[in-house]
Design a protein around this motif. Sequence first.
Motif: not given
Length: 647
Positions: A519-526
């Motif tokens: 549900a949080k749908q975190r943004v892909p990140s390095w």
Amino acid sequence: TVLGPTPSGRARDVLSMADPGPAQVSADMAVAGTWRQQHLADSVLPLSDVSNKTNASRQREVAKVQAPAAVVKLLYQGVAQVGHGSRRGDYVVTIVEEQGPDSECYLHASHLSDKSLKPFKTSIDIALISGQGNFALQKKRISSILSRLDFSGNNIIVRPEVVETPKTSKANDALDDVKTDPPAPVPVSPPVSLLPTTTDQNTLAEDQVAAAPSAAPSAAPSPTVDFASELPADDAAVLADVEATGMVRVRVVTWNMQANAPPSVEMLRAELLPLNTHHVVVVGTEECENTIAKSLINPSKDKWEGRLREVFGDRYDLICGHALQATHSIAFVHRALVPLISAVKSEAVSTGLGVGATRMGNKGGIGIHFAVNGTSLLFINAHLAHARKGYDRRNEEYHTITAELSRRLVRATPAVGSTVPAEPPSSDSESLVAWMQEHVDCLVWGGDLNYRLELERAEAEEQLQDGADVIGLQSLLEHDQLKRAIREEAAFVGMEEAPIEFRPTYKYDHNTDAFDSSAKQRVPSWTDRILFKPGDAVDVHAYRSVQALRTSDHRPVYADFLMGKLGRAAQSATSSRDLLPPTTTSISPPRLQTSAGRLRHRVRVPTTVGPSRARASARRTPRYARSCKGRLLTRVWPRVWRVVGGE
């Protein structure tokens, strides 16, 4: 990696070049994102199709052209001064390689500010650039080319390299004062005129590489090392090679394991920790073995360390390990190098939950310091504050960890006539950070740094799915918070990172390659990164993530370095007993720091020390660990000590 602009306009190139060789750095320019996109697009589009293309349509066309016949690899982008005299000017220079059946290299040059001047597109012999897998060698060759860019009529050419020959007699000294005409320019190929473009507001900061005198000899290339090749089977040959060259192969790993069980020995060897290919391996993990909450009760990392011992076998010795709640660092050295190891020490700094200077170890960093053949190495592994909004907090934690580790671990060489190493002259954070970089030969800073992309999820996914590899990744990295921190000089000043050519390392669904579907749908990140202090003692040869290890929501990242100083001798005056440290793991209790910033207590769990060898041997057995005395010494007493505030 293409970076964004700093407030002062200071710029950096995609290679993060620490040693530009003969080229001189010109530091006060910024490059617009339009140039990067146009140059990359023009590398694969027919010239007739270049005009009247928007940036978005260019990217779509590039994706079509690149798949599957050709792939464009960005080798360099920055600002270089081209020409001399009245024609000398700052040009945006892009070098790309078209990888396909017939690989070709192209150099694009567009004037930085004068839009009336036509851009150029020139082919370059790929042999002049190829480093044969050696990133440092490729950097130096590109630097040499940039320093020799010049005009010949309406063409941009690369002047031939001139190498000074050594003088053989005093009579040759008179030649120093004789002026000779410069060599005739040799065009690489006829230039192709491109249409000029307009710059937009999304600027990128890049290193400005300026032209140097054409007669200056180029710097000697770094040694070419095949990190995939195994070290000699004979320990004496391994030791002799390191003593002769002063260089060691080093692999640094960072991985947030999400408290999951480690992969098998075979999987670790195949994907992340190849056996007998490096002299030194330093593995930093976060959320290791237990969750952060469980690690508050049991910070031991015995299972993980046992698995690593299985991976490396008897050819490597564990010289240092340190746990800070769920964060862990461990260093292995090839057994042949043990006589060259000295000054082994480790410390941890807590920056997690707490009030004022009293902090718990749910966040923080660990530093492991040692010397190899007289060259000092310091590896820092950290787990910084989470969430996109934690940008300022992460920057503060970087300074806190670096300053404290500098105070505790770094000592300068003793002054002449003294045997006492000089301590840091100041206690302020900025001075301590500078002290560390000045007095450590090889410095590596990595971990789950938690810097995020300042984008919405939909935007990030669109660029990852639809954009070509080069354009998509570089466009995303323009929004990376760590790049921003470096541009703004808010953190990691003086540190560099090799080009990122892998997908974001966070956050994945368990055992899949799909990004967060919760549900949080975190943004892909390095979030998982490895940076290093540039200099003559460090060359980076690889920087990659491992997509095959899917047991965590993070992907492990590793970097391969060639470290050392040529000609540094071993510390022969120190006995082998002093050089070989006890094989111990230090466990730092979660609540560590007083208002003065010192460790209140650190518990050592010995594995090879004790009043007798028999007792030391008994302490390594599971039976001892389960005994009442073992539990008291290794688990109960550290927590009691922490509660009562003992020193």
